[in-house]
Design an enzyme around this catalytic site. Sequence first.
Site, PDB file in Angstrom:
ATOM      1  N   SER A   1      14.288  68.417 106.738  1.00  0.00           N
ATOM      2  CA  SER A   1      14.780  69.248 107.850  1.00  0.00           C
ATOM      3  C   SER A   1      15.559  70.469 107.403  1.00  0.00           C
ATOM      4  O   SER A   1      16.086  71.198 108.249  1.00  0.00           O
ATOM      5  CB  SER A   1      15.672  68.395 108.769  1.00  0.00           C
ATOM      6  OG  SER A   1      14.938  67.347 109.362  1.00  0.00           O
TER       7      SER A   1
ATOM      8  N   GLU B   1      44.165  76.417  48.176  1.00  0.00           N
ATOM      9  CA  GLU B   1      42.972  76.488  47.341  1.00  0.00           C
ATOM     10  C   GLU B   1      42.975  77.652  46.348  1.00  0.00           C
ATOM     11  O   GLU B   1      42.423  77.535  45.253  1.00  0.00           O
ATOM     12  CB  GLU B   1      41.721  76.603  48.228  1.00  0.00           C
ATOM     13  CG  GLU B   1      41.332  75.328  48.939  1.00  0.00           C
ATOM     14  CD  GLU B   1      40.734  74.288  48.011  1.00  0.00           C
ATOM     15  OE1 GLU B   1      40.416  74.617  46.855  1.00  0.00           O
ATOM     16  OE2 GLU B   1      40.617  73.135  48.437  1.00  0.00           O
TER      17      GLU B   1
END
Length: 675
Positions: free
Chosen positions: A336, A83
């Site tokens: 339980s 770029e």
Amino acid sequence: MIRRYGLFALVLILGVGAGLRDQFDTWVDATKLPSVLIETSVEVRDRNGSLLRSFTVEDGRTRLALSLAQTDPDFIAMLIAYEDKRFYSHAGVDPIALLRATRQALWQGQVRSGGSTLTMQAARLLENSGTGHWQGKLRQMRLALAMERRLTKTQILEVYLAHAPYGGPVEGLRAASFAWFGKEPLRLSQAEAALLVALPQAPEARRPDRHPLAARDARARVLARVGAMAHMYQADVPRMMRPYPRLAPHLADHLRAVDPSALRHDVTIDARLQAQISALAKRAVNGQPRGVSAAILVADHRTGEVLARAGSPNYSAQGGALGFVDMTRATRSPGSTLKPLIYALAFDQGLVHPDTLINDAPVSFGRYAPQNFDGQFRGELTVREALKFSLNIPPVLLTQELGPARLMAGLRAAGTAPKLPGGKPGLAIALGGVGMTLEELVQLYAGLAQGGEAPLLSTALGREGLSTRRFVSDVAAWQVGHILSGITPPAGTAARDGEVAYKTGTSYGHRDAWAIGYDGAHVIGVWLGRPDGTPVPGAFGGELAAPILFEAFGRVASKRTPLPNPPSDALIVTTAALPPPLQRFRSRTAAFTPAPDAPIVDFPPEGAILRSTGDGIPLRLRAGVMPMTVLVNGVPVLTQLRQRNAMLDISGLGFSRISVVDAKGRAAQVEIRLD
């Protein structure tokens, strides 16, 4: 238009070089920069920094925070080579690139290269401006020049990498790396990096899921620029956009709600384990009735760090299971699972020892008459056996002696916040008559695993130093763990006896199935049921939740960490060797309570009014040791009675007291009236 573009570039370049420097500097310095601070997605990251979940920003876009240090240097080199190869030497505008672009435009009659630097592209992205007119290009140049004077090259690259579009709602390199390749940008291959270099120039026209040929061609041009090896050109491009990570979504929602201003939450969760536990939660409900959900929580009880938590099998309403509800935080009946704490408290109070004998027989406390789950009674057995078999009568007897308030205090000291449906705790809390969350039960068992005092569970990374109060002694905690480790693992699991101390539970009406256990390092809790509280017929903790518990242990580690050895002061003897008061459990009121096998007058009942027929009064007895003696108003009328049915010769009208004495001298009596 092309001529105007070319003349503009030439005038700009020549004008600067012809003595307009001061005016030019003033023009650049007066430029008002848009904010380089951008909104990024809120992120939740695991203990190793891996992304667990991200939230979208405005317009449903995903933009993940990224620094240059988090980016592969090879990607940056490729980006600059393709770029803007003079990025580190120009001042925001590259005169050479502009002249080349102008020459190509003038000679070929069309724009072949834009001449834009990375800084100019970053400026365009900041302002979200187009490039179709020379006024826009001039604005980008001015912004680029100003940015170069006020920002470092690293900051400019970070602006570009944060804003660059990559197709659809994806912005920024890091979001793109996850969307297209499912990974962080530090781990990109050369072919993957090349595609992400090419995409921002035409993010929709080159989207690989829609235009794979255009994506390949654009990638090939980048690879050619950097001289890539031939096999890189052959790699396929992704044909679909990947979903972003969505691990521990309930936790992520909770963290965002608690601290909405934080952009990043670092948690103790392990992403690898979380994925496995989430998959296990999904498999746990396969074949279950519609609407059944599951939740699993895994923690290291040595540190208090939560390593995985699945609040539901699916983070959706799929299957009617209300998947958006986090069942690790939902208040349910624990069934339980509180029994180990009851026994531990009883051990500490000197009420019983694991080898104390206790009677599992019918009992009532006013209108409350607890029953065992199967409706049967085992008679006299050891406390150890009573806990292993999860019988109901013994823990209720012990709770009666301890006091329900002491049990509630023990739960709070363990770091939990039990919720009572009413105001005052009663004996029913021993069998699940209290509200608890899965997270709280795991906290309780973490405390037992750590000898009665444990770090508070937390998902906040680095949170240390907070722990529960001591709620039971190390001896009592070990005794309970030793008993629970003697429960045989579910059939088909890889665990061996004694490796894991665990307890299952089923709440009233089969609404909740639980399994919670620990080894020497980890504690895990599993819950199955319907979030709306409707029953799941046939659901038992031992059958549904326990196998999932042991599968979860298999995913945490391939080898179990051993449970601790007994404390030096633990009393390990047989029942016969115990001190006499500990050999057999007797309540504090035992001296005033008939023995379970003492004689009982079944008929006539106390206070009965009978009509005299002249044939005598029938007598029916229960329990007691033969032979028995029957007295009426203190006078023996039957001696050496060896039957439980007899006729009493009572002729006098009015009140009479019938007394029965068995062979052990235990008595029962009733008063009747004969008319």
